[in-house]
Design a protein around this motif. Structure first.
Motif, PDB file in Angstrom:
ATOM      1  N   LYS A  48      44.885  42.862  26.574  1.00 17.62           N
ATOM      2  CA  LYS A  48      43.803  43.389  25.733  1.00 17.62           C
ATOM      3  C   LYS A  48      44.355  44.336  24.677  1.00 17.62           C
ATOM      4  O   LYS A  48      43.989  44.253  23.491  1.00 17.62           O
ATOM      5  CB  LYS A  48      42.773  44.095  26.607  1.00 17.62           C
ATOM      6  CG  LYS A  48      41.606  44.687  25.834  1.00 17.62           C
ATOM      7  CD  LYS A  48      40.638  45.387  26.767  1.00 17.62           C
ATOM      8  CE  LYS A  48      39.530  46.091  25.985  1.00 17.62           C
ATOM      9  NZ  LYS A  48      38.594  46.794  26.889  1.00 17.62           N
ATOM     10  N   LYS A  49      45.271  45.232  25.082  1.00 15.37           N
ATOM     11  CA  LYS A  49      45.839  46.189  24.123  1.00 15.37           C
ATOM     12  C   LYS A  49      46.667  45.474  23.063  1.00 15.37           C
ATOM     13  O   LYS A  49      46.639  45.828  21.885  1.00 15.37           O
ATOM     14  CB  LYS A  49      46.693  47.224  24.856  1.00 15.37           C
ATOM     15  CG  LYS A  49      45.879  48.231  25.657  1.00 15.37           C
ATOM     16  CD  LYS A  49      46.771  49.273  26.294  1.00 15.37           C
ATOM     17  CE  LYS A  49      45.948  50.325  27.029  1.00 15.37           C
ATOM     18  NZ  LYS A  49      45.119  51.121  26.103  1.00 15.37           N
ATOM     19  N   ASP A  50      47.427  44.467  23.470  1.00 17.25           N
ATOM     20  CA  ASP A  50      48.243  43.728  22.508  1.00 17.25           C
ATOM     21  C   ASP A  50      47.373  42.978  21.504  1.00 17.25           C
ATOM     22  O   ASP A  50      47.691  42.903  20.317  1.00 17.25           O
ATOM     23  CB  ASP A  50      49.160  42.746  23.241  1.00 17.25           C
ATOM     24  CG  ASP A  50      50.367  43.440  23.851  1.00 17.25           C
ATOM     25  OD1 ASP A  50      50.519  44.655  23.628  1.00 17.25           O
ATOM     26  OD2 ASP A  50      51.147  42.771  24.543  1.00 17.25           O
ATOM     27  N   LEU A  51      46.261  42.416  21.979  1.00 17.13           N
ATOM     28  CA  LEU A  51      45.360  41.713  21.065  1.00 17.13           C
ATOM     29  C   LEU A  51      44.692  42.693  20.107  1.00 17.13           C
ATOM     30  O   LEU A  51      44.527  42.393  18.910  1.00 17.13           O
ATOM     31  CB  LEU A  51      44.305  40.944  21.862  1.00 17.13           C
ATOM     32  CG  LEU A  51      44.822  39.753  22.678  1.00 17.13           C
ATOM     33  CD1 LEU A  51      43.698  39.128  23.489  1.00 17.13           C
ATOM     34  CD2 LEU A  51      45.468  38.707  21.774  1.00 17.13           C
ATOM     35  N   GLU A  52      44.328  43.873  20.601  1.00  8.87           N
ATOM     36  CA  GLU A  52      43.753  44.885  19.718  1.00  8.87           C
ATOM     37  C   GLU A  52      44.762  45.323  18.658  1.00  8.87           C
ATOM     38  O   GLU A  52      44.428  45.476  17.484  1.00  8.87           O
ATOM     39  CB  GLU A  52      43.300  46.092  20.539  1.00  8.87           C
ATOM     40  CG  GLU A  52      42.078  45.832  21.400  1.00  8.87           C
ATOM     41  CD  GLU A  52      41.747  47.011  22.306  1.00  8.87           C
ATOM     42  OE1 GLU A  52      42.577  47.943  22.388  1.00  8.87           O
ATOM     43  OE2 GLU A  52      40.665  46.998  22.931  1.00  8.87           O
ATOM     44  N   SER A  58      47.287  42.434  11.724  1.00  6.09           N
ATOM     45  CA  SER A  58      47.067  41.213  10.942  1.00  6.09           C
ATOM     46  C   SER A  58      45.727  41.180  10.232  1.00  6.09           C
ATOM     47  O   SER A  58      45.563  40.457   9.240  1.00  6.09           O
ATOM     48  CB  SER A  58      47.176  39.989  11.861  1.00  6.09           C
ATOM     49  OG  SER A  58      46.087  39.962  12.779  1.00  6.09           O
ATOM     50  N   GLY A  59      44.739  41.937  10.723  1.00  6.46           N
ATOM     51  CA  GLY A  59      43.413  41.896  10.133  1.00  6.46           C
ATOM     52  C   GLY A  59      42.606  40.689  10.546  1.00  6.46           C
ATOM     53  O   GLY A  59      41.497  40.484  10.048  1.00  6.46           O
ATOM     54  N   GLN A  60      43.120  39.862  11.464  1.00  2.50           N
ATOM     55  CA  GLN A  60      42.405  38.679  11.935  1.00  2.50           C
ATOM     56  C   GLN A  60      41.864  38.931  13.339  1.00  2.50           C
ATOM     57  O   GLN A  60      42.447  39.675  14.129  1.00  2.50           O
ATOM     58  CB  GLN A  60      43.325  37.460  11.945  1.00  2.50           C
ATOM     59  CG  GLN A  60      43.719  36.986  10.556  1.00  2.50           C
ATOM     60  CD  GLN A  60      44.585  35.736  10.614  1.00  2.50           C
ATOM     61  OE1 GLN A  60      45.772  35.799  10.900  1.00  2.50           O
ATOM     62  NE2 GLN A  60      43.981  34.592  10.355  1.00  2.50           N
ATOM     63  N   TYR A  61      40.752  38.265  13.646  1.00  2.00           N
ATOM     64  CA  TYR A  61      40.106  38.452  14.942  1.00  2.00           C
ATOM     65  C   TYR A  61      40.827  37.610  15.992  1.00  2.00           C
ATOM     66  O   TYR A  61      40.883  36.378  15.880  1.00  2.00           O
ATOM     67  CB  TYR A  61      38.640  38.052  14.851  1.00  2.00           C
ATOM     68  CG  TYR A  61      37.834  38.434  16.067  1.00  2.00           C
ATOM     69  CD1 TYR A  61      37.442  39.744  16.271  1.00  2.00           C
ATOM     70  CD2 TYR A  61      37.486  37.486  17.020  1.00  2.00           C
ATOM     71  CE1 TYR A  61      36.697  40.109  17.391  1.00  2.00           C
ATOM     72  CE2 TYR A  61      36.742  37.828  18.137  1.00  2.00           C
ATOM     73  CZ  TYR A  61      36.354  39.154  18.315  1.00  2.00           C
ATOM     74  OH  TYR A  61      35.637  39.504  19.429  1.00  2.00           O
ATOM     75  N   PRO A  62      41.381  38.237  17.057  1.00  2.96           N
ATOM     76  CA  PRO A  62      42.205  37.489  18.013  1.00  2.96           C
ATOM     77  C   PRO A  62      41.442  36.463  18.839  1.00  2.96           C
ATOM     78  O   PRO A  62      42.047  35.545  19.379  1.00  2.96           O
ATOM     79  CB  PRO A  62      42.781  38.592  18.920  1.00  2.96           C
ATOM     80  CG  PRO A  62      42.602  39.863  18.168  1.00  2.96           C
ATOM     81  CD  PRO A  62      41.377  39.672  17.332  1.00  2.96           C
ATOM     82  N   GLY A  63      40.127  36.625  18.962  1.00  3.54           N
ATOM     83  CA  GLY A  63      39.367  35.711  19.803  1.00  3.54           C
ATOM     84  C   GLY A  63      38.910  34.459  19.090  1.00  3.54           C
ATOM     85  O   GLY A  63      38.026  33.760  19.594  1.00  3.54           O
ATOM     86  N   TYR A 212      38.145  34.262   7.488  1.00  2.00           N
ATOM     87  CA  TYR A 212      39.231  34.995   6.838  1.00  2.00           C
ATOM     88  C   TYR A 212      38.913  36.474   6.647  1.00  2.00           C
ATOM     89  O   TYR A 212      39.674  37.192   6.026  1.00  2.00           O
ATOM     90  CB  TYR A 212      39.557  34.361   5.478  1.00  2.00           C
ATOM     91  CG  TYR A 212      40.111  32.966   5.605  1.00  2.00           C
ATOM     92  CD1 TYR A 212      41.404  32.757   6.065  1.00  2.00           C
ATOM     93  CD2 TYR A 212      39.334  31.857   5.302  1.00  2.00           C
ATOM     94  CE1 TYR A 212      41.913  31.476   6.197  1.00  2.00           C
ATOM     95  CE2 TYR A 212      39.837  30.572   5.430  1.00  2.00           C
ATOM     96  CZ  TYR A 212      41.131  30.388   5.879  1.00  2.00           C
ATOM     97  OH  TYR A 212      41.635  29.116   6.025  1.00  2.00           O
ATOM     98  N   GLY A 213      37.781  36.912   7.183  1.00  2.00           N
ATOM     99  CA  GLY A 213      37.433  38.318   7.057  1.00  2.00           C
ATOM    100  C   GLY A 213      36.827  38.678   5.718  1.00  2.00           C
ATOM    101  O   GLY A 213      36.320  39.779   5.533  1.00  2.00           O
ATOM    102  N   ALA A 287      44.684  28.468  16.928  1.00  2.00           N
ATOM    103  CA  ALA A 287      44.258  29.616  17.734  1.00  2.00           C
ATOM    104  C   ALA A 287      44.997  30.840  17.218  1.00  2.00           C
ATOM    105  O   ALA A 287      46.224  30.906  17.265  1.00  2.00           O
ATOM    106  CB  ALA A 287      44.570  29.385  19.205  1.00  2.00           C
ATOM    107  N   VAL A 288      44.248  31.799  16.738  1.00  2.00           N
ATOM    108  CA  VAL A 288      44.847  32.949  16.065  1.00  2.00           C
ATOM    109  C   VAL A 288      45.860  33.662  16.950  1.00  2.00           C
ATOM    110  O   VAL A 288      46.948  34.018  16.515  1.00  2.00           O
ATOM    111  CB  VAL A 288      43.736  33.930  15.612  1.00  2.00           C
ATOM    112  CG1 VAL A 288      44.328  35.204  15.066  1.00  2.00           C
ATOM    113  CG2 VAL A 288      42.855  33.260  14.564  1.00  2.00           C
ATOM    114  N   ALA A 289      45.525  33.873  18.221  1.00  5.16           N
ATOM    115  CA  ALA A 289      46.387  34.653  19.114  1.00  5.16           C
ATOM    116  C   ALA A 289      47.063  33.778  20.163  1.00  5.16           C
ATOM    117  O   ALA A 289      47.448  34.262  21.225  1.00  5.16           O
ATOM    118  CB  ALA A 289      45.567  35.743  19.803  1.00  5.16           C
ATOM    119  N   HIS A 290      47.235  32.497  19.864  1.00  4.39           N
ATOM    120  CA  HIS A 290      47.792  31.573  20.859  1.00  4.39           C
ATOM    121  C   HIS A 290      49.175  32.007  21.332  1.00  4.39           C
ATOM    122  O   HIS A 290      49.465  32.035  22.532  1.00  4.39           O
ATOM    123  CB  HIS A 290      47.853  30.159  20.274  1.00  4.39           C
ATOM    124  CG  HIS A 290      48.436  29.144  21.220  1.00  4.39           C
ATOM    125  ND1 HIS A 290      49.790  28.909  21.310  1.00  4.39           N
ATOM    126  CD2 HIS A 290      47.855  28.323  22.134  1.00  4.39           C
ATOM    127  CE1 HIS A 290      50.019  27.982  22.216  1.00  4.39           C
ATOM    128  NE2 HIS A 290      48.870  27.612  22.731  1.00  4.39           N
TER     129      HIS A 290
END
Length: 957
Positions: A48-52, A58-63, A212-213, A287-290
């Motif tokens: 969770k901390k690494d994804l945050e 990166s400014g991208q949503y990990p989920g 893309y935010g 997948a953004v955080a694959h």
């Protein structure tokens, strides 16, 4: 049923022994079952901390996961392809992620079309038309607000389709709302009319709905209502479709490690489902955080291996404990077992009765153990060092099937261990039992089997192979993951402790005989009797002594390992950063702006006007020293690609410019890294402005020595002479190790450093930006520092915060596991040793009631008996503690250096240093001392309650 009742009654008769045995089994099951619980809990928190952190960077949503299919096949197949994959995503893929779905967005896009004003009478050409795409997004109206105009109608109005546009698109098309456009393409059956009726913007800035935010991907598009767009692009195919996408947004804050496998499997399932519909070149699943999530499977495997490695000494300790208690039970019941055997009972029947008893105890431990393991996990999560705890957010605790599986395996192993003494006891007949009771001196089984020699042999072999591996890692420039890990390396310290303790116990009877022989003419009766008692029954004390040896040795080794790894982690970060805070500051300069993409006017950019040297204006330094919490500050200039010349030999070096006085007060440096303290070297060069210090790598590779004159400069800067005043092995931030991947360390391979005076470098070479290094006061906070930087409007473009890096390192799951398991292991070892110590001596004193009564009857006072007990404790427990200290310190010196493989030894700077903190040792000795004192106090109380007539009556019986 009768057999079961008999077993229960027998357990009640020996309730304290059985309870002690249950504690050992319970501790074993809890410890082993805590491994998967802790592994999942700590990895869930770190994931969770690494994804945050990844989202912040990166400014991208990990989920988020985006899958798209491109349509290049026959148009009549488009609808079927879309519907099949759309059904799969909504009914199979989305639920399979096992995470809350925040958004599931369908989007469609047309090919690039040509657009012109509908009232333009001319034919459509490149001159009067613009490129445009028609897009459609499901649920868009819930995430936007109108900035101007109105929402479009879902049906065409007078043959005109109403659309939304962004403000940037309105500017791009150079138009206003309610302008009708005609869109045409060779792939369209007929031209269509579109009219922008509303300008929209995001409802919330941080809405993960937008892939893309921002809205930059819509700056050349017209946005149709989703159902209308789906009908035009897929239904009647009035517009040529190029792609359809599915944007899935999940709440990653609810992700735990148990979801990782489902995430990766579902991701792969989406790929395979797309492949079944379209070719490989027409599909994409992003997948953004694959990669971040996939890496956690690797981390979990390594963490489990580390946890098993660290728990081996404790598990061996628990195995000894259970064997000892089971052996005590068997010893007390040998007469009963021998009688049963003499009266016709088969061995298997006797063993079966004890098997049922052990099965009951293991079953109880298996039911309770995983829950106790969850409690142990909370202790692991709060550890910050050996025997140190801090307040942290509790780990997510979840007792899984795997924890019960681990617990069942541990319970099965415990059952086997406690049955071994029983199996051995059933081999003894009543006659053999009486003979054994008369022979007090007998060789323990581990000495007969030379288990001490075997364990030490394996430990020495493991030490040799590990040293060899470290040499290969360093000489070949490899990382620690480039070679396979030998599992034997994780148990060799425990083998050494066990083997060393058993070997010293092999020598113990000979030492006792020597002590007895030296003072045989002077010993008082109490000590004489004690020496006779211990010397003739030394084998009886073996279990207790090996217990204490392993407890002390394990504690010393655990404290040293934890302290060493923690301090080396901190040293590595502080050395690499150089100071508490490092600031990169923007300097005003006359550098030309970067060339425009495409070269701008003049086609490709004429670089002839770019000056050869950029001139900088140095900002004031005083405001940095006045920031809140700053104790000292220093200017540190670093030029990575400088050049030096000596004897016509030129090479690339790193040049550092410092102000010696301020630098010495600001930087962090471990003085043991060099022959003299760092400040001595700084004072040496402070006397002359042209003095420099050079690295050992430069001196060795280029044959430069103190007193030589070298010339230093860099590209566009004329070289100037400097004199070498000293040679240094290390310097803050400088890594003298060769780069990873170099086959062998040789000449011209290792990085080289020159340290000079900043004032002379600025005066004779060039004025270029330097870093600002700050040392903070112990009670200062970085929040106040950041606030001060903002209030003073200092032009800082990068901040390196050592304190934050240290906290991040402390929260690494491997360090948390190491600190927690070593602490927990020592506490468990201490607990079972105390129970074993007390249990053994209570039973021993009860067994010697007649002997003590006779001693009291012939004139020895209670004080004399207690003195005899104290001497006996010194000769057994005291000697065991001393041996434990010796073995533990020796194990630390030999095996703790092997932990440097955790830090990638091919680039480990500063060098790994084994740390044995006296405060840790004092803490261990205090805890052991309290344990022994309480135990001896209880035993002394039991002796003081002894009644002579009871002992003599017992003898008559």
């Amino acid at each position: 049923m009768a057999l079961f009742v008999m077993i229960i009654r027998k357990m009640v008769q020996n309730k304290w022994l059985v309870f002690s045995l249950l504690i050992g089994i319970l501790m074993s099951v809890a410890l082993v079952s805590s491994m998967p619980i802790y592994s999942e809990g700590i990895l869930s928190r770190m994931l969770k901390k690494d994804l945050e952190r990844w989202q912040e960077v990166s400014g991208q949503y990990p989920g988020a996961i985006y899958s798209t299919m491109s349509f290049t096949d026959k148009p009549e197949r488009f609808n079927g392809m879309f519907e099949r994959y759309d059904t799969f995503i909504k009914t199979e893929a989305a639920p399979s992620f096992q995470l809350p779905i925040q958004e599931l967005v369908n989007d469609m896009s047309s090919t690039s079309l040509r657009m012109m004003r509908a009232d333009d009478p001319e034919e459509i050409t490149d001159r009067n038309s613009q490129a445009v795409t028609i897009k459609s997004f499901s649920g868009l109206e819930k995430h936007i607000k109108l900035k101007d105009g109105r929402m479009p109608s879902p049906a065409p109005v007078d043959g005109v389709y109403e659309v939304l546009v962004t403000e940037r698109a309105l500017v791009q098309f150079k138009t206003v709302l309610d302008t009708v456009f005609l869109i045409h393409s060779d792939k369209m059956p007929a031209p269509l009319k579109f009219k922008p009726v509303g300008v929209f913007e995001k409802l919330e800035d941080d809405d993960p709905y937008f892939r893309y935010g921002n809205l930059s991907d819509m700056s050349t598009s017209l946005i149709l209502p989703f159902e209308t767009g789906k009908q035009l692009l897929l239904g009647n195919q009035s517009l040529p479709i190029t792609s359809a996408g599915w944007y899935l947004v999940m709440d990653y804050t609810k992700m735990e490690f148990r979801h990782v496998s489902a995430y990766l499997d579902t991701h792969e399932g989406m790929r395979q489902a797309l492949l079944r519909n379209v070719s490989l070149y027409q599909m994409k699943v992003d997948a953004v955080a694959h990669d971040t999530i996939d890496y956690y499977l690797y981390r979990a495997a390594n963490l489990n291996l580390l946890m098993w490695a660290l728990n081996v000494p404790v598990l061996i300790m628990l195995a000894f404990y259970m064997f000892m208690v089971s052996n005590l039970i068997a010893s007390r019941q040998k007469s009963e077992i021998a009688v049963l055997r003499s009266r016709g009972a088969a061995r298997w029947q006797v063993i079966a009765a004890y098997f049922v008893e052990g099965l009951l105890l293991c079953g109880i431990a298996l039911l309770i153990g995983p829950f106790l393991g969850g409690g142990l996990t909370r202790i692991l999560g709060a550890s910050n060092g050996f025997m140190e705890f801090v307040q942290r957010v509790n780990l997510p605790i979840r007792i899984t099937e795997q924890s019960y599986l681990y617990g069942a395996i541990a319970a099965g192993a415990c059952l086997i261990i406690i049955l071994i003494p029983i199996i051995l006891a059933t081999r003894v007949s009543i006659v053999d039992h009486k003979q054994q009771m008369a022979r007090l001196v007998k060789t323990p089984i581990w000495h007969k089997l030379f288990l001490d020699v075997i364990a030490l042999g394996l430990a020495i072999y493991g030490l040799y192979t590990f040293k060899k591996r470290l040499e290969d890692l360093q000489s070949l420039g490899l990382s620690s993951t480039d070679l396979n890990i030998d599992p034997l390396q994780f148990i060799v310290p425990a083998l050494f402790i066990m083997g060393g303790g058993l070997l010293l116990l092999r020598l113990y009877p000979w030492v006792l005989r020597l002590v007895y022989w030296i003072g045989r003419k002077w010993w008082p009766p109490s000590i004489y009797a004690t020496l006779i008692q211990v010397g003739r029954s030394s084998s009886q004390y073996q279990f207790l002594m090996i217990f204490l040896i392993m407890t002390i040795a394990t504690g010393v080794f655990s404290a040293s390992a934890a302290r060493t790894i923690n301090l080396n982690s901190e040293d590595r970060i502080q050395y690499g950063n150089g100071a508490d805070v490092v600031l990169n500051v923007n300097w005003i300069n006359d550098a030309p702006p970067p060339p425009m993409v495409g070269g701008g006017p003049g086609g490709g950019g004429d670089t002839s006007s770019v000056p050869k040297r950029i001139n900088y204006l140095e900002p004031p330094f005083e405001p940095f020293l006045n920031l809140p919490g700053v104790e000292h500050g220093a200017k540190v200039f670093t030029k990575e690609k400088a050049f030096y010349t000596f004897n016509k030999d030129t090479a690339e070096v790193t040049l550092m410019g410092i102000e010696t006085d301020q630098f010495g007060m600001t930087t962090w440096f471990r003085d043991s890294l060099m022959d003299y303290p760092l400040n001595d070297y700084l004072n040496l060069m402070a006397s002359e402005t042209d003095a420099v210090l050079i690295s050992r790598t430069l001196a060795d590779q280029k044959n430069v020595k103190a007193g030589d004159t070298i010339w230093i400069g860099w590209e566009g800067v004329t070289q100037q002479p400097f004199r070498v005043f000293g040679i240094i092995d290390y310097f803050p931030t400088f890594n003298p190790m060769p780069a990873t991947g170099i086959i062998k360390v040789g000449t011209n391979r290792s990085p080289m450093l020159i340290v000079g005076h900043l004032s002379r470098i600025q005066l004779q070479l060039a004025m270029e930006p330097y870093q600002v290094w700050l040392k903070l006061k112990p009670d200062a906070t970085t929040a106040d520092l950041y606030k001060g930087i903002e209030e003073n409007k200092l032009a800082v473009n990068k901040i390196t915060n050592t304190r934050e890096d240290l906290v991040l390192a402390k929260n690494d799951p491997f360090l948390l596991a190491l600190n927690g398991i070593l602490t927990l292991g020592f506490v468990i070892s201490l607990l079972v040793s105390f129970i074993g110590f007390l249990l053994y001596w209570v039973l021993s004193l009860r067994g010697r009631t007649l002997q003590n009564g006779i001693l009291r009857a012939i004139g020895l006072s209670v004080g004399n008996l207690i003195a005899m007990l104290a001497v006996e404790q010194v000769l057994t427990s005291g000697v065991a503690v001393l041996l434990g200290i010796i073995v533990g310190n020796l194990a630390s010196l030999l095996y703790v250096p092997n932990f440097q493989i955790v830090f990638n030894p091919s680039s480990l700077v500063p060098p790994f240093l084994v740390q044995i903190d006296p405060s840790d040792m004092v803490r261990i000795y205090w805890m052991v001392g309290i344990m022994l004192t309480i135990g001896i106090g209880i035993l002394a109380y039991m002796l003081s309650r002894l009644r002579i007539h009871q002992a003599l009556k017992l003898g008559e019986d």
